[in-house]
Design a protein around this motif. Structure first.
Motif, PDB file in Angstrom:
ATOM      1  N   GLN A 129      -2.264   3.506  -7.003  1.00 57.30           N
ATOM      2  CA  GLN A 129      -2.945   3.995  -8.207  1.00 57.30           C
ATOM      3  C   GLN A 129      -3.750   2.886  -8.882  1.00 57.30           C
ATOM      4  O   GLN A 129      -4.858   3.126  -9.374  1.00 57.30           O
ATOM      5  CB  GLN A 129      -1.915   4.578  -9.182  1.00 57.30           C
ATOM      6  CG  GLN A 129      -1.332   5.913  -8.738  1.00 57.30           C
ATOM      7  CD  GLN A 129      -0.279   6.442  -9.690  1.00 57.30           C
ATOM      8  OE1 GLN A 129       0.226   5.704 -10.548  1.00 57.30           O
ATOM      9  NE2 GLN A 129       0.091   7.715  -9.542  1.00 57.30           N
ATOM     10  N   ARG A 130      -3.193   1.666  -8.914  1.00 57.60           N
ATOM     11  CA  ARG A 130      -3.953   0.547  -9.492  1.00 57.60           C
ATOM     12  C   ARG A 130      -5.226   0.294  -8.680  1.00 57.60           C
ATOM     13  O   ARG A 130      -6.301   0.054  -9.240  1.00 57.60           O
ATOM     14  CB  ARG A 130      -3.088  -0.713  -9.522  1.00 57.60           C
ATOM     15  CG  ARG A 130      -1.921  -0.653 -10.494  1.00 57.60           C
ATOM     16  CD  ARG A 130      -1.354  -2.040 -10.765  1.00 57.60           C
ATOM     17  NE  ARG A 130      -0.933  -2.716  -9.545  1.00 57.60           N
ATOM     18  CZ  ARG A 130       0.287  -2.619  -9.011  1.00 57.60           C
ATOM     19  NH1 ARG A 130       1.204  -1.852  -9.614  1.00 57.60           N
ATOM     20  NH2 ARG A 130       0.604  -3.274  -7.912  1.00 57.60           N
ATOM     21  N   TYR A 156       0.817  -1.213   0.000  1.00 56.24           N
ATOM     22  CA  TYR A 156       0.000   0.000   0.000  1.00 56.24           C
ATOM     23  C   TYR A 156       0.853   1.266   0.000  1.00 56.24           C
ATOM     24  O   TYR A 156       0.381   2.331  -0.371  1.00 56.24           O
ATOM     25  CB  TYR A 156      -0.932  -0.003   1.226  1.00 56.24           C
ATOM     26  CG  TYR A 156      -1.973  -1.107   1.192  1.00 56.24           C
ATOM     27  CD1 TYR A 156      -3.203  -0.920   0.576  1.00 56.24           C
ATOM     28  CD2 TYR A 156      -1.722  -2.334   1.796  1.00 56.24           C
ATOM     29  CE1 TYR A 156      -4.153  -1.917   0.548  1.00 56.24           C
ATOM     30  CE2 TYR A 156      -2.666  -3.346   1.771  1.00 56.24           C
ATOM     31  CZ  TYR A 156      -3.880  -3.142   1.142  1.00 56.24           C
ATOM     32  OH  TYR A 156      -4.813  -4.136   1.123  1.00 56.24           O
ATOM     33  N   TRP A 157       2.071   1.175   0.464  1.00 55.38           N
ATOM     34  CA  TRP A 157       2.943   2.347   0.481  1.00 55.38           C
ATOM     35  C   TRP A 157       3.528   2.628  -0.903  1.00 55.38           C
ATOM     36  O   TRP A 157       4.095   3.684  -1.130  1.00 55.38           O
ATOM     37  CB  TRP A 157       4.089   2.126   1.474  1.00 55.38           C
ATOM     38  CG  TRP A 157       4.813   0.821   1.219  1.00 55.38           C
ATOM     39  CD1 TRP A 157       5.831   0.611   0.354  1.00 55.38           C
ATOM     40  CD2 TRP A 157       4.512  -0.426   1.808  1.00 55.38           C
ATOM     41  NE1 TRP A 157       6.215  -0.687   0.357  1.00 55.38           N
ATOM     42  CE2 TRP A 157       5.412  -1.370   1.256  1.00 55.38           C
ATOM     43  CE3 TRP A 157       3.592  -0.861   2.750  1.00 55.38           C
ATOM     44  CZ2 TRP A 157       5.405  -2.705   1.624  1.00 55.38           C
ATOM     45  CZ3 TRP A 157       3.589  -2.177   3.117  1.00 55.38           C
ATOM     46  CH2 TRP A 157       4.481  -3.098   2.558  1.00 55.38           C
ATOM     47  N   CYS A 174      -9.943  -6.235 -12.342  1.00 54.73           N
ATOM     48  CA  CYS A 174      -9.009  -5.322 -11.681  1.00 54.73           C
ATOM     49  C   CYS A 174      -7.603  -5.918 -11.621  1.00 54.73           C
ATOM     50  O   CYS A 174      -7.427  -7.132 -11.457  1.00 54.73           O
ATOM     51  CB  CYS A 174      -9.527  -5.017 -10.275  1.00 54.73           C
ATOM     52  SG  CYS A 174      -8.442  -3.924  -9.337  1.00 54.73           S
ATOM     53  N   ALA A 175      -6.604  -5.039 -11.757  1.00 53.88           N
ATOM     54  CA  ALA A 175      -5.204  -5.486 -11.666  1.00 53.88           C
ATOM     55  C   ALA A 175      -4.838  -5.926 -10.268  1.00 53.88           C
ATOM     56  O   ALA A 175      -3.860  -6.652 -10.069  1.00 53.88           O
ATOM     57  CB  ALA A 175      -4.275  -4.359 -12.131  1.00 53.88           C
ATOM     58  N   VAL A 176      -5.627  -5.484  -9.281  1.00 56.09           N
ATOM     59  CA  VAL A 176      -5.432  -5.886  -7.889  1.00 56.09           C
ATOM     60  C   VAL A 176      -6.463  -6.963  -7.566  1.00 56.09           C
ATOM     61  O   VAL A 176      -7.635  -6.831  -7.933  1.00 56.09           O
ATOM     62  CB  VAL A 176      -5.593  -4.675  -6.944  1.00 56.09           C
ATOM     63  CG1 VAL A 176      -5.458  -5.092  -5.490  1.00 56.09           C
ATOM     64  CG2 VAL A 176      -4.571  -3.600  -7.288  1.00 56.09           C
ATOM     65  N   GLU A 203      -6.807   2.499  -6.750  1.00 54.32           N
ATOM     66  CA  GLU A 203      -7.719   3.629  -6.925  1.00 54.32           C
ATOM     67  C   GLU A 203      -8.447   3.553  -8.272  1.00 54.32           C
ATOM     68  O   GLU A 203      -9.620   3.920  -8.371  1.00 54.32           O
ATOM     69  CB  GLU A 203      -6.952   4.953  -6.825  1.00 54.32           C
ATOM     70  CG  GLU A 203      -6.641   5.382  -5.408  1.00 54.32           C
ATOM     71  CD  GLU A 203      -7.899   5.743  -4.627  1.00 54.32           C
ATOM     72  OE1 GLU A 203      -8.935   6.050  -5.258  1.00 54.32           O
ATOM     73  OE2 GLU A 203      -7.860   5.680  -3.390  1.00 54.32           O
ATOM     74  N   LYS A 204      -7.740   3.071  -9.281  1.00 55.69           N
ATOM     75  CA  LYS A 204      -8.395   2.916 -10.580  1.00 55.69           C
ATOM     76  C   LYS A 204      -9.531   1.907 -10.490  1.00 55.69           C
ATOM     77  O   LYS A 204     -10.615   2.095 -11.069  1.00 55.69           O
ATOM     78  CB  LYS A 204      -7.372   2.477 -11.632  1.00 55.69           C
ATOM     79  CG  LYS A 204      -7.981   2.325 -13.032  1.00 55.69           C
ATOM     80  CD  LYS A 204      -6.949   1.861 -14.034  1.00 55.69           C
ATOM     81  CE  LYS A 204      -7.573   1.773 -15.431  1.00 55.69           C
ATOM     82  NZ  LYS A 204      -8.777   0.907 -15.482  1.00 55.69           N
ATOM     83  N   CYS A 205      -9.314   0.832  -9.762  1.00 53.92           N
ATOM     84  CA  CYS A 205     -10.368  -0.178  -9.598  1.00 53.92           C
ATOM     85  C   CYS A 205     -11.556   0.400  -8.837  1.00 53.92           C
ATOM     86  O   CYS A 205     -12.719   0.174  -9.208  1.00 53.92           O
ATOM     87  CB  CYS A 205      -9.811  -1.393  -8.867  1.00 53.92           C
ATOM     88  SG  CYS A 205      -8.567  -2.308  -9.797  1.00 53.92           S
ATOM     89  N   LEU A 206     -11.275   1.164  -7.778  1.00 55.60           N
ATOM     90  CA  LEU A 206     -12.368   1.783  -7.033  1.00 55.60           C
ATOM     91  C   LEU A 206     -13.126   2.787  -7.899  1.00 55.60           C
ATOM     92  O   LEU A 206     -14.352   2.909  -7.809  1.00 55.60           O
ATOM     93  CB  LEU A 206     -11.826   2.476  -5.782  1.00 55.60           C
ATOM     94  CG  LEU A 206     -11.636   1.614  -4.533  1.00 55.60           C
ATOM     95  CD1 LEU A 206     -11.093   2.458  -3.395  1.00 55.60           C
ATOM     96  CD2 LEU A 206     -12.950   0.961  -4.127  1.00 55.60           C
ATOM     97  N   ALA A 207     -12.387   3.500  -8.749  1.00 58.87           N
ATOM     98  CA  ALA A 207     -13.045   4.451  -9.649  1.00 58.87           C
ATOM     99  C   ALA A 207     -13.960   3.719 -10.628  1.00 58.87           C
ATOM    100  O   ALA A 207     -15.037   4.226 -10.979  1.00 58.87           O
ATOM    101  CB  ALA A 207     -11.990   5.260 -10.408  1.00 58.87           C
ATOM    102  N   ASP A 208     -13.562   2.518 -11.061  1.00 60.37           N
ATOM    103  CA  ASP A 208     -14.428   1.726 -11.945  1.00 60.37           C
ATOM    104  C   ASP A 208     -15.733   1.365 -11.236  1.00 60.37           C
ATOM    105  O   ASP A 208     -16.807   1.395 -11.853  1.00 60.37           O
ATOM    106  CB  ASP A 208     -13.697   0.457 -12.386  1.00 60.37           C
ATOM    107  CG  ASP A 208     -12.535   0.750 -13.327  1.00 60.37           C
ATOM    108  OD1 ASP A 208     -12.541   1.838 -13.949  1.00 60.37           O
ATOM    109  OD2 ASP A 208     -11.636  -0.102 -13.440  1.00 60.37           O
TER     110      ASP A 208
END
Length: 904
Positions: A639-640, A632-633, A741-743, A642-647
């Motif tokens: 960013q990966r 997480y640090w 998602c990438a994560v 956050e991108k998933c959450l934005a989706d």
């Protein structure tokens, strides 16, 4: 459900009434003459010797119309042979019938004794009706159950200090009130005062147990830092400060005294102004959460909820509310109301039993007291009841759970189980009164062997196919019903057959009495004749009578149906039927409305009506879980993520303003402290301090003693999912987004356990119908050795199924066997016919089997018709399904299939 046409054919009439009746194509035939006419080859005699006990006449087939005779003699068509199945089965039944006729008491008493033994298993019937709805009515192995296990294994459930319902892995027990204002808004001090009175009355409820122990609400309520969780944060804030500015409230986020509070699902019927200011709110939810023991309500909480449900109606009246309406519910309500519906149908079962007995009496009554089978028919219904007792007792002995839906089964069995009785009685009446009982039983059993065996095979096969279902309730229903049908078959050829044999002995006694005239040349007295054989001589009474309904199908319905105009009409009717059916299928809404689990007058119905009207905007808060270790640090990792959450937040089913994520708050927290968020050591060492200031986030981070974050979670607010279809689409979309998602992500909410059924219902139904229909096709190939006819039978099954548009479509598997029976037997009679033309074949099939098909459909409808009077939707739906299947199945067997078979 019908007699084997190659086994049982009515006696030919000595003469046909003269008249120019229309032929199958609308033509006029010459009057029937008295002279003998050449007979076509006998369908019954082509493959075996003529059976004993038949009345005089070289052929067992009805004579075709005179116009077809020359054609029959010129170009007879070869018949398909079915002896590979029929002959061995008939011989076996002949031997069984002879033994039953010779030793009727043995075959009568042994099944009765077996019923007495197996019936003791009924003592294991559940008395308290304690049924796990999730276990029985949600899909086995659904993804949500695996997701729940992950949440339970990785996130703490200890909420003794801080309570958060959205962080629970299972549903929290609760009592709920929905308050609706009689005015445009309840954001008025006088209305809030009334709501406050209701709230105080609920929190003052105290349960006194049998041992005298008192359980007040304060002892069982869910607590937040030692105090009961407020049922509504806005009402709580107003009660603490009645001078609260009600015009300064914002929605859905409200921040009284610097604390952020979500009012989503708390207020309903809202009207917003500029800057999300709340102008009006029509409804308010009061949710009283209770203590739990490892995800289940404890006994004190359960006792308090039951007391709440019992007392709320009375104390609501005592409050004399003038400006609000209140409806109530609890997490126990669904289960309690579901169990109550099972008790409603017990009196209806008695009524159904009586109606079936009356139908059997009317169907089998004859003015001829020698052949009258009224009491035999009554015992046939009793035999079906014995099968139900034996099957249910056996299933309970071996531990098959008895769930509510199984309570439908006896109604179905009563209607279907008597079909074999009608067939056996009909076959018995084809035998000669002058033969011995053993010979008559042997003949009757050989006649019905294929028919009742195939009927049982198809029905049982259809039910046991339902064991493939992902719903345990459907599995258990199919096991109980399929096994009961097997017992019905076994008891029909033993217990009921023994009853027929005993009645045959009575016939013999009556016959000898009739044959004892006072003097050697004297005939029967007028008293004997009027008593036993009114209007005929004794010898005439020995002959097999042709039922008027058989003559109706032969002389009127069959010729009318096979006329050119009728065929055109039937084809157009069928096309309209299919188009309407397919259109209805696209309007099916998957899933089960919880209102339908209760009786029509239940208190939960108005609760769900209000919830649907005023609280349908927002759905549950959904966990978005990072399932694996993540750095997480690391800026790229964040960013990966956050991108998933934005989706997720860009979805139409998510309110992006209500997302809650510890990492976002933690980044702001670190930036305010001017610390490097990208430094691993700094990142991990500051987390304990952060969690002390924001203790709720401690439930969202799984961090080991070695300072490794194993998993964590965020929360998104779902919206716009009031319908079952939207719930299904939202769930599929969320899972698809998580998978892409990438994560590594996972989504979960306890409601997903029930949402999974929405997609599983269609999938299960399609799979079961396809498998069962394929099995029926194989059976029809064996029963009807003509591939085209087999295809028509299989299509008839799909055609019947496609028209049923109930949300309870998982029950359709029980109807596949019944859809098969009517079409299969008519098609078999058509293929087995020796008539030269397709029209004549169709008429003969209707002549032989039209009335048994109609009789079978009516008996089944009578068995379930009492459920139409039930106050519970689940039972009325079962009646609707069975009624439609019987009506459409009979329509296919009597109208569509006979017409379509004439085209090929």
């Amino acid at each position: 459900m019908s007699l084997n046409p190659s086994k049982v054919a009515p006696e030919p009439e000595p003469e046909r009434e003269a008249g120019p009746g229309p032929g199958p194509e609308g033509e006029s035939g010459p009057p029937a003459g008295p002279g003998p006419e050449p007979e076509p080859p006998s369908a019954a005699g082509q493959d075996r010797e003529p059976e004993r006990g038949r009345a005089a006449g070289p052929s067992a087939e009805p004579p075709p119309p005179p116009a077809s005779r020359p054609e029959a003699l010129r170009a007879p068509r070869p018949r398909c042979r079915t002896d590979c199945l029929e002959a061995p089965l008939s011989r076996a039944f002949q031997r069984l019938g002879r033994k039953v006729g010779a030793h009727p008491w043995v075959f009568l008493l042994l099944p009765v004794a077996l019923t007495a033994v197996l019936g003791t298993g009924l003592m294991y019937l559940p008395r308290d009706g304690d049924e796990d709805l999730e276990e029985q009515y949600t899909p086995i192995g659904s993804p949500a159950k695996a997701e729940r296990r992950f949440v339970q294994g990785h996130f703490t459930a200890n909420d003794s200090l801080v309570f958060s319902v959205s962080r629970k892995s299972t549903d929290v027990p609760y009592a709920s009130l929905l308050v609706v204002s009689d005015t445009e808004t309840l954001l008025e001090p006088d209305i809030l005062e009334e709501i406050s009175k209701v709230d105080d009355a609920v929190q003052a409820l105290t349960v006194t147990q049998d041992n005298g122990t008192q359980i007040p609400y304060s002892e069982v309520c869910a607590k937040n830092q030692g105090a009961c969780v407020p049922p509504n944060p806005l009402l709580f804030a107003w009660k603490r400060n009645k001078g609260l500015n009600l015009t300064a409230i914002t929605f859905p986020i409200y921040s009284p005294a610097g604390q952020i509070v979500s009012l989503a699902n708390i207020l309903g019927g809202t009207v917003l102004g500029p800057s999300q200011s709340l102008l009006q709110a029509k409804a308010m939810r009061l949710q009283y959460y209770l203590e739990t023991d490892e995800g289940e309500e404890n006994e004190p909480s359960k006792a308090w909820m039951i007391h709440f449900l019992t007392k709320f109606g009375s104390f609501e009246k005592s409050l004399a509310l003038k400006k609000i309406q209140v409806v109530y519910f609890s997490s126990l309500s669904r289960k309690l109301e579901f169990e109550a519906t099972s008790r409603m149908v017990v009196p209806l079962f008695h009524l159904a039993y009586l109606l079936i007995i009356l139908f059997a009496i009317v169907s089998c009554y004859r003015c001829d007291c020698v052949r009258n089978k009224m009491w035999v028919a009554v015992f046939g219904v009793v035999s079906t009841g014995l099968a139900v007792v034996s099957s249910f007792g056996l299933m309970l002995y071996i531990g098959v759970p008895f769930v509510l839906i199984v309570a439908n089964s006896p109604f179905l069995i009563l209607g279907v189980g008597v079909d074999d009785m009608f067939i056996m009685i009909s076959a018995w009446q084809k035998t000669s009164l002058t033969d011995s009982v053993s010979e008559r039983m042997s003949d009757a059993y050989s006649q019905v062997a294929v028919s009742i065996t195939i009927t049982t095979l198809t029905n049982v096969l259809a039910f046991y196919t339902g064991v493939m279902s992902s719903f345990r309730s459907v599995q258990y229903f199919c096991i109980y019903t399929g096994t009961t049908l097997l017992f019905c078959y076994f008891y029909s050829i033993t217990c009921f057959g023994a009853c027929m044999a005993l009645d045959g002995k009575r016939e013999g006694v009556c016959l000898r009495w009739l044959e004892k005239p006072g003097t050697p040349g004297q005939k029967c007295s007028s008293f004997k004749k009027s008593c036993c054989l009114p209007g005929s001589s004794l010898q005439d009474g020995w002959k097999a009578d042709i039922h008027p309904m058989n003559l109706f199908f032969r002389d009127y319905f069959g010729p009318l149906l096979t006329s050119t105009k009728s065929k055109v009409f039937v084809v157009l009717l069928y096309v309209s039927y299919i188009v309407t059916s397919i259109y209805g299928c696209f309007r099916v809404e998957e899933g089960l409305d919880l209102r339908n689990l209760a009786s029509d007058d239940s208190y939960i119905t108005p609760y769900f009506n209000v919830e649907e009207e005023h609280f349908s905007t927002y759905g549950p808060r959904v966990m978005v879980i990072v399932t694996e270790v993540l750095d997480y640090w690391d800026k790229d990792a964040r960013q990966r993520l956050e991108k998933c959450l934005a989706d997720f937040e860009n979805s139409e089913y998510v309110d992006e303003d209500l997302t809650e994520f510890w990492l976002r708050e933690y980044v702001n927290y670190m930036e305010n402290l001017r610390q490097d968020i990208n430094d691993k050591t700094m990142f991990l060492s500051t987390i304990p301090t952060f969690l002390m200031e924001f203790p709720l986030f401690a439930y969202d981070i799984n961090i080991t003693s070695s300072q490794e974050i194993v998993c964590s979670r965020a929360f998104i607010q779902s919206m716009g999912i009031s319908s079952s279809t939207n719930k299904k689409l939202m769930l599929l979309q969320f899972r698809d987004t998580a998978e892409k998602c990438a994560v590594p992500l996972m989504v979960y909410n306890p409601a997903f356990i029930y949402f999974d059924q929405f997609s599983a219902i269609v999938e299960n139904t399609v799979r079961n119908v396809v498998v069962a229909s394929a099995a029926m096709f194989v059976v029809s190939l064996l029963l009807i050795p003509h591939p085209l006819c087999s295809l028509w039978v299989t299509f008839a099954i799909a055609s019947v199924i496609v028209n049923l548009d109930s949300i309870s479509m998982i029950n359709l598997v029980i109807c596949i066997g019944f859809s098969f029976d009517f079409a299969a037997h008519i098609s078999y009679a058509f293929v087995s016919s020796s008539e030269p033309s397709a029209n004549h074949k169709a008429i003969e099939a209707l002549y032989l089997l039209g009335y048994p098909v109609l009789q079978s459909a009516v008996s089944t409808i009578i068995g379930v018709c009492v459920l139409s009077a039930a106050k519970a939707y689940i039972f009325r739906t079962f009646f609707k399904i069975m009624f439609l299947v019987m009506v459409f199945g009979a329509a296919h067997g009597l109208i569509f299939i006979p017409v379509f078979l004439t085209f090929f």
